[in-house]
Motif scaffolding. Structure first.
Motif, PDB file in Angstrom:
ATOM      1  N   PRO A  24      80.549  40.189 -74.038  1.00 24.89           N
ATOM      2  CA  PRO A  24      80.285  41.181 -72.896  1.00 24.89           C
ATOM      3  C   PRO A  24      81.038  42.572 -72.793  1.00 24.89           C
ATOM      4  N   THR A  27      83.882  45.301 -67.118  1.00 21.10           N
ATOM      5  CA  THR A  27      83.143  45.633 -65.675  1.00 21.10           C
ATOM      6  C   THR A  27      83.372  46.769 -65.426  1.00 21.10           C
ATOM      7  N   HIS A  28      82.672  46.795 -64.227  1.00 21.59           N
ATOM      8  CA  HIS A  28      83.280  48.368 -63.926  1.00 21.59           C
ATOM      9  C   HIS A  28      84.764  48.808 -63.357  1.00 21.59           C
ATOM     10  N   ASN A  29      85.061  47.270 -62.717  1.00 20.97           N
ATOM     11  CA  ASN A  29      86.824  47.609 -63.004  1.00 20.97           C
ATOM     12  C   ASN A  29      87.306  47.573 -63.845  1.00 20.97           C
ATOM     13  N   GLN A  30      87.248  47.115 -64.966  1.00 24.13           N
ATOM     14  CA  GLN A  30      87.607  47.234 -66.155  1.00 24.13           C
ATOM     15  C   GLN A  30      87.710  48.186 -66.599  1.00 24.13           C
TER      16      GLN A  30
END
Length: 194
Positions: A24, A27-30
């Motif tokens: 993985p 994410t966009h938030n990460q």
């Protein structure tokens, strides 16, 4: 130094560049969290002379085509032609990680902040970005290379003539455990003046 401080120092010293990464990916938030850390880089007069462009999914293929176009143009100016193997390898460079965060400069005229300070600020932002990705459990590698500031690549990322691509931060998950870093002898790198 207390135990927590020593742990943080050792954690920073354990950072390694990992060349081939897999899902993985963050994410966009990460990624936004990592960029919020990048934005705390030293930045004289708060000019924010850097921007972040996230490339993932099929957009990596378009990025690869921009790299290929740059490589072909560079070869042509040198009177050379790329082999099929080199063309394929160049076009596939962005496929070495599920996500690439490109850091570009956005230099600004300022009488107290010369361009070199703005470039160094961009470098500091990249380092913060890499450490923030590591803190969230991801591996990365800071790449540039001979093509990063060729016209086709700069055009692909919308980078102005007087600006630079300072980093392609390839990020994702390492397929293997990162090897331990050997202790470095830093004595030859330091001088103290009193």
């Amino acid at each position: 130094m207390d135990n927590m401080g020593e742990q943080r120092i050792n954690w920073i010293k354990s950072r390694r560049s990992i060349g081939n990464l897999e899902a993985p990916a963050p994410t966009h938030n990460q990624i936004k969290t990592a960029i919020s850390c990048a934005a705390t880089a030293p930045d004289h007069k708060k000019l924010r002379p850097w921007r972040f462009i996230v490339t993932e999914g099929d957009a990596r293929k378009a990025f690869g085509q921009a790299l290929l176009e740059a490589a072909e143009a560079k070869a042509a100016t040198e009177g050379e032609e790329l082999s099929d193997k080199t063309r394929k390898k160049t076009a596939n460079l962005p496929m070495r990680a599920p996500t690439i965060i490109t850091v570009v400069t956005q230099m600004q005229e300022h009488k107290k902040v010369p361009p070199f300070e703005q470039m160094l600020s961009a470098g500091a932002a990249v380092q913060n970005l890499i450490l923030a990705l590591k803190a969230q459990g991801f591996s990365s590698v800071w790449r540039t290379g001979l093509l990063c500031n060729e016209p086709a690549v700069k055009a692909y990322f919308g980078v102005g003539v007087d600006d630079y691509v300072t980093a392609f931060v390839y990020t994702g998950t390492s397929p293997t455990e990162s090897p331990a870093r050997k202790p470095m002898d830093i004595e030859s790198l330091i001088s103290f003046k009193s």
